[in-house]
Enzyme design. Structure first.
Site, PDB file in Angstrom:
ATOM      1  N   ARG A 127       0.815  -1.233   0.000  1.00 13.88           N
ATOM      2  CA  ARG A 127       0.000   0.000   0.000  1.00 13.88           C
ATOM      3  C   ARG A 127       0.840   1.270   0.000  1.00 13.88           C
ATOM      4  O   ARG A 127       0.392   2.313   0.477  1.00 13.88           O
ATOM      5  CB  ARG A 127      -0.981   0.011   1.168  1.00 13.88           C
ATOM      6  CG  ARG A 127      -1.957  -1.128   1.077  1.00 13.88           C
ATOM      7  CD  ARG A 127      -3.155  -0.941   1.973  1.00 13.88           C
ATOM      8  NE  ARG A 127      -4.000  -2.113   1.861  1.00 13.88           N
ATOM      9  CZ  ARG A 127      -3.792  -3.257   2.518  1.00 13.88           C
ATOM     10  NH1 ARG A 127      -2.769  -3.362   3.353  1.00 13.88           N
ATOM     11  NH2 ARG A 127      -4.592  -4.275   2.340  1.00 13.88           N
ATOM     12  N   LYS A 149       2.789  11.390 -11.268  1.00 10.70           N
ATOM     13  CA  LYS A 149       2.029  10.464 -12.117  1.00 10.70           C
ATOM     14  C   LYS A 149       2.881   9.225 -12.370  1.00 10.70           C
ATOM     15  O   LYS A 149       4.011   9.339 -12.842  1.00 10.70           O
ATOM     16  CB  LYS A 149       1.681  11.124 -13.454  1.00 10.70           C
ATOM     17  CG  LYS A 149       0.485  12.038 -13.392  1.00 10.70           C
ATOM     18  CD  LYS A 149       0.001  12.325 -14.801  1.00 10.70           C
ATOM     19  CE  LYS A 149      -1.088  13.373 -14.825  1.00 10.70           C
ATOM     20  NZ  LYS A 149      -1.499  13.713 -16.193  1.00 10.70           N
ATOM     21  N   GLU A 191       9.742  19.271 -24.895  1.00  9.60           N
ATOM     22  CA  GLU A 191       8.983  19.580 -23.679  1.00  9.60           C
ATOM     23  C   GLU A 191       9.535  20.854 -23.028  1.00  9.60           C
ATOM     24  O   GLU A 191       8.786  21.626 -22.430  1.00  9.60           O
ATOM     25  CB  GLU A 191       9.035  18.416 -22.679  1.00  9.60           C
ATOM     26  CG  GLU A 191       8.600  17.060 -23.234  1.00  9.60           C
ATOM     27  CD  GLU A 191       7.075  16.862 -23.345  1.00  9.60           C
ATOM     28  OE1 GLU A 191       6.312  17.789 -23.006  1.00  9.60           O
ATOM     29  OE2 GLU A 191       6.671  15.762 -23.785  1.00  9.60           O
ATOM     30  N   LYS A 233       7.019  23.068 -14.095  1.00  5.28           N
ATOM     31  CA  LYS A 233       6.182  21.876 -13.880  1.00  5.28           C
ATOM     32  C   LYS A 233       5.724  21.831 -12.422  1.00  5.28           C
ATOM     33  O   LYS A 233       4.550  21.575 -12.135  1.00  5.28           O
ATOM     34  CB  LYS A 233       6.948  20.605 -14.247  1.00  5.28           C
ATOM     35  CG  LYS A 233       6.208  19.327 -13.839  1.00  5.28           C
ATOM     36  CD  LYS A 233       5.716  18.501 -14.987  1.00  5.28           C
ATOM     37  CE  LYS A 233       4.756  17.407 -14.516  1.00  5.28           C
ATOM     38  NZ  LYS A 233       4.920  16.147 -15.219  1.00  5.28           N
ATOM     39  N   ARG A 248      -3.445  21.759 -14.926  1.00  8.30           N
ATOM     40  CA  ARG A 248      -2.437  20.777 -15.318  1.00  8.30           C
ATOM     41  C   ARG A 248      -2.586  20.397 -16.791  1.00  8.30           C
ATOM     42  O   ARG A 248      -1.626  19.995 -17.443  1.00  8.30           O
ATOM     43  CB  ARG A 248      -2.513  19.534 -14.405  1.00  8.30           C
ATOM     44  CG  ARG A 248      -1.288  18.639 -14.515  1.00  8.30           C
ATOM     45  CD  ARG A 248      -1.120  17.671 -13.346  1.00  8.30           C
ATOM     46  NE  ARG A 248       0.013  16.793 -13.610  1.00  8.30           N
ATOM     47  CZ  ARG A 248       0.615  16.032 -12.713  1.00  8.30           C
ATOM     48  NH1 ARG A 248       0.200  16.029 -11.457  1.00  8.30           N
ATOM     49  NH2 ARG A 248       1.632  15.272 -13.036  1.00  8.30           N
ATOM     50  N   ASN A 252      -0.482  19.726 -21.725  1.00  7.78           N
ATOM     51  CA  ASN A 252      -0.755  18.928 -22.921  1.00  7.78           C
ATOM     52  C   ASN A 252      -0.707  19.745 -24.207  1.00  7.78           C
ATOM     53  O   ASN A 252      -1.178  19.284 -25.245  1.00  7.78           O
ATOM     54  CB  ASN A 252      -2.126  18.251 -22.792  1.00  7.78           C
ATOM     55  CG  ASN A 252      -2.082  17.149 -21.765  1.00  7.78           C
ATOM     56  OD1 ASN A 252      -1.100  16.433 -21.657  1.00  7.78           O
ATOM     57  ND2 ASN A 252      -3.133  17.039 -20.972  1.00  7.78           N
ATOM     58  N   HIS A 255      -0.069  18.116 -27.512  1.00 10.18           N
ATOM     59  CA  HIS A 255      -0.166  16.679 -27.273  1.00 10.18           C
ATOM     60  C   HIS A 255      -1.372  16.000 -27.916  1.00 10.18           C
ATOM     61  O   HIS A 255      -1.336  14.802 -28.151  1.00 10.18           O
ATOM     62  CB  HIS A 255      -0.131  16.389 -25.772  1.00 10.18           C
ATOM     63  CG  HIS A 255       1.253  16.433 -25.181  1.00 10.18           C
ATOM     64  ND1 HIS A 255       2.036  17.566 -25.225  1.00 10.18           N
ATOM     65  CD2 HIS A 255       2.006  15.491 -24.561  1.00 10.18           C
ATOM     66  CE1 HIS A 255       3.200  17.317 -24.638  1.00 10.18           C
ATOM     67  NE2 HIS A 255       3.206  16.063 -24.229  1.00 10.18           N
TER      68      HIS A 255
HETATM   69  N1  LIG Z   1       4.743  10.418 -15.403  1.00 17.23           N
HETATM   70  C1  LIG Z   1       4.692  11.480 -16.192  1.00 17.23           C
HETATM   71  O1  LIG Z   1       4.214  12.546 -15.810  1.00 17.23           O
HETATM   72  C2  LIG Z   1       5.266  11.364 -17.577  1.00 17.23           C
HETATM   73  C3  LIG Z   1       5.522  12.515 -18.326  1.00 17.23           C
HETATM   74  C4  LIG Z   1       6.135  12.380 -19.571  1.00 17.23           C
HETATM   75  C5  LIG Z   1       6.477  11.124 -20.046  1.00 17.23           C
HETATM   76  N2  LIG Z   1       6.193  10.024 -19.299  1.00 17.23           N
HETATM   77  C6  LIG Z   1       6.571   8.682 -19.764  1.00 17.23           C
HETATM   78  O2  LIG Z   1       7.982   8.625 -19.887  1.00 17.23           O
HETATM   79  C7  LIG Z   1       8.333   7.650 -20.852  1.00 17.23           C
HETATM   80  C8  LIG Z   1       9.388   8.214 -21.765  1.00 17.23           C
HETATM   81  O3  LIG Z   1      10.499   8.587 -20.992  1.00 17.23           O
HETATM   82  P1  LIG Z   1      11.949   8.716 -21.638  1.00 17.23           P
HETATM   83  O4  LIG Z   1      11.871   9.532 -22.840  1.00 17.23           O
HETATM   84  O5  LIG Z   1      12.856   9.093 -20.547  1.00 17.23           O
HETATM   85  O6  LIG Z   1      12.212   7.242 -22.172  1.00 17.23           O
HETATM   86  P2  LIG Z   1      13.059   5.992 -21.601  1.00 17.23           P
HETATM   87  O7  LIG Z   1      12.896   5.848 -20.152  1.00 17.23           O
HETATM   88  O8  LIG Z   1      12.691   4.834 -22.451  1.00 17.23           O
HETATM   89  O9  LIG Z   1      14.552   6.417 -21.922  1.00 17.23           O
HETATM   90  C9  LIG Z   1      14.966   6.583 -23.247  1.00 17.23           C
HETATM   91  C10 LIG Z   1      16.179   5.717 -23.593  1.00 17.23           C
HETATM   92  O10 LIG Z   1      17.338   6.291 -23.012  1.00 17.23           O
HETATM   93  C11 LIG Z   1      18.051   5.314 -22.233  1.00 17.23           C
HETATM   94  N3  LIG Z   1      18.700   6.076 -21.173  1.00 17.23           N
HETATM   95  C12 LIG Z   1      18.135   6.610 -20.068  1.00 17.23           C
HETATM   96  N4  LIG Z   1      19.009   7.389 -19.433  1.00 17.23           N
HETATM   97  C13 LIG Z   1      20.158   7.363 -20.132  1.00 17.23           C
HETATM   98  C14 LIG Z   1      21.414   7.986 -19.975  1.00 17.23           C
HETATM   99  N5  LIG Z   1      21.644   8.867 -18.998  1.00 17.23           N
HETATM  100  N6  LIG Z   1      22.377   7.696 -20.868  1.00 17.23           N
HETATM  101  C15 LIG Z   1      22.132   6.845 -21.912  1.00 17.23           C
HETATM  102  N7  LIG Z   1      20.963   6.244 -22.123  1.00 17.23           N
HETATM  103  C16 LIG Z   1      19.975   6.507 -21.247  1.00 17.23           C
HETATM  104  C17 LIG Z   1      17.003   4.341 -21.825  1.00 17.23           C
HETATM  105  O11 LIG Z   1      17.559   3.080 -21.546  1.00 17.23           O
HETATM  106  C18 LIG Z   1      16.114   4.295 -23.054  1.00 17.23           C
HETATM  107  O12 LIG Z   1      16.633   3.428 -24.012  1.00 17.23           O
HETATM  108  C19 LIG Z   1       7.057   7.261 -21.557  1.00 17.23           C
HETATM  109  O13 LIG Z   1       6.633   6.002 -21.121  1.00 17.23           O
HETATM  110  C20 LIG Z   1       6.060   8.328 -21.122  1.00 17.23           C
HETATM  111  O14 LIG Z   1       4.733   7.856 -21.064  1.00 17.23           O
HETATM  112  C21 LIG Z   1       5.617  10.123 -18.086  1.00 17.23           C
HETATM  113 ZN   LIG Z   2       4.817  14.973 -23.371  1.00 12.88          ZN
END
Ligand SMILES: NC(=O)c1ccc[n+]([C@@H]2O[C@H](COP(=O)([O-])OP(=O)(O)OC[C@H]3O[C@@H](n4cnc5c(N)ncnc54)[C@H](O)[C@@H]3O)[C@@H](O)[C@H]2O)c1
Ligand SMILES: [Zn+2]
Length: 370
Positions: A127, A149, A191, A233, A248, A252, A255
């Site tokens: 939990r 999130k 972003e 943010k 919030r 978007n 988006h």
């Molecule tokens: N929770 C939220 O508010 C929110 C907001 C925006 C996006 N997201 C989510 O985030 C995800 C995308 O995140 P992302 O773009 O970070 O993708 P990701 O986590 O897949 O990272 C991108 C790539 O970079 C690699 N990587 C990470 N850090 C690295 C580093 N320092 N050096 C080399 N390689 C590295 C990872 O292994 C991966 O292959 C999506 O699933 C999206 O839905 C969530």
């Molecule tokens: Zn986005």
């Protein structure tokens, strides 16, 4: 070690103060252990993906161990596919095997994938366990690690299962961005630019002036963009934690278009930030067609997108989008549409956007076809 700290202030019914610090700078991963230790952690589980496990996650483990915290590292495969029920189940099982309890702190080291998955597992196991975010991608540092999130994808759609679960703290180590592949880094800049358009004209102008330094990943420039973005943010999250007032939703911007592009292209073709870049270009054109912005708005935003190495149209990505009607059909199914009417976040000027309902589909089609 240079560092800046932003305080994200939340209130609520819970007696405990849920506010937390977002620490930004070079080498701040090394401060993780003392912060967790200060928060009375006895044990820690670090979750990372395979790309950062030997480097950035190892450094997080060293910091925790150095603070006398017994630490275990769990590794998931790199990539969006890890944000799944399968991997959540695996982590729950690992937590059970390790007899993780409420004195165990969970630390997510990686991009948005690791942050969302680990956050969701921390929100649900026993939990709820204390969570720390150590974002290592630009997307994670300016967006996903902040605001609570968390979630996983289902076959039926992205982020369909999740929870709001705020971290105890965020450590955005600028040095981790040095190893990020160029396409991932550039995509994250979409972003960053978005924050300028929706909330901060001065920041937008700063980006115009320093685009080259940003693209060269000069540490001072990185520190500034992560600090400004994280602060903006945090400002939004503080005022609309659970996306109930509509504020919030301004995050978007671009988006609604972007999600349609991503869905149409299929998983893995476009990076999210690339889709957001062409989505913002389309949203700007829609706002211009509605007379909501001065005509030079579109040109100004386009030129900053280009200066940051981002695409303005699908053609720049050598991706052929489907017919406008197919994109409109996808937008009609988007969870952000209200009662079948198209709803968009549209700018009125650099630094200000509004949520606009009841947009005529014919106009959107014209923008998509232009
Ligand atoms: N929770 C939220 O508010 C929110 C907001 C925006 C996006 N997201 C989510 O985030 C995800 C995308 O995140 P992302 O773009 O970070 O993708 P990701 O986590 O897949 O990272 C991108 C790539 O970079 C690699 N990587 C990470 N850090 C690295 C580093 N320092 N050096 C080399 N390689 C590295 C990872 O292994 C991966 O292959 C999506 O699933 C999206 O839905 C969530
Ligand atoms: Zn986005």
């Amino acid at each position: 070690m240079s560092r800046r700290t932003i305080r994200l202030r939340l209130d609520g019914a819970a007696a405990a103060d849920r506010s937390y610090a977002i620490v930004i700078g070079r080498g701040v991963i090394d401060a993780l252990g003392s912060s967790c230790g200060g928060a009375a952690a006895r044990r820690a589980v670090v979750v990372a993906d395979a790309a950062v496990a030997p480097t950035h996650a190892a450094r997080a483990v060293a910091s925790l161990t150095g603070a006398g915290i017994e630490t275990t590292l769990l590794v998931v495969p790199a990539g969006e596919a890890s944000k799944s029920a399968t991997h959540a189940t695996r982590l729950w099982s690992d937590f059970a095997r390790l007899a993780v309890d409420r004195h165990t702190h969970v630390v997510a080291v990686g991009g948005g994938v690791v942050g969302d998955l680990t956050g969701f597992v921390a929100a649900t196991f026993a939990r709820g366990l204390p969570l720390w975010q150590v974002p290592t991608t630009l997307v994670a540092q300016v967006d996903s690690a902040i605001g609570g999130k968390t979630g996983i994808n289902l076959e039926a759609g992205k982020n369909l299962v999740g929870a709001f679960w705020q971290p105890r703290g965020v450590f955005a180590d600028i040095d981790t961005l040095a190893t990020l592949p160029d396409r991932e880094f550039t995509s994250g800049l979409a972003e960053v630019l978005k924050y300028g358009v929706i909330l901060d004209a001065e920041f937008f102008a700063w980006l115009e002036e320093h685009a080259a330094a940003v693209r060269r990943r000069e540490p001072a420039a990185l520190e500034h963009i992560v600090e400004r973005s994280a602060a903006l943010k945090a400002h939004v999250v503080e005022r609309d934690e659970h996306e109930t007032t509509g504020l919030r939703a301004i995050l978007n911007y671009g988006h609604t278009f972007a999600h349609a592009f991503e869905t149409a292209a299929g998983y893995g073709t476009l990076l999210h930030g690339e889709a957001v870049a062409i989505g913002m270009a389309a949203a700007a054109r829609l706002a211009a067609a509605l007379g909501r912005v001065e005509p030079d708005f579109v040109a100004r935003q386009d030129s900053l997108l280009r200066a940051l190495g981002l695409p303005v149209t699908a053609a720049h990505l050598s991706w052929t989008p489907p017919a406008a009607d197919d994109l409109l059909a996808i937008m009609g199914r988007d969870k952000k549409t209200l009662n079948g009417q198209l709803r968009f976040v549209l700018p009125t000027r650099i630094g200000h956007v509004e949520l606009v309902d009841g947009i005529d589909a014919a106009l959107v089609r014209r923008v998509l076809e232009s």
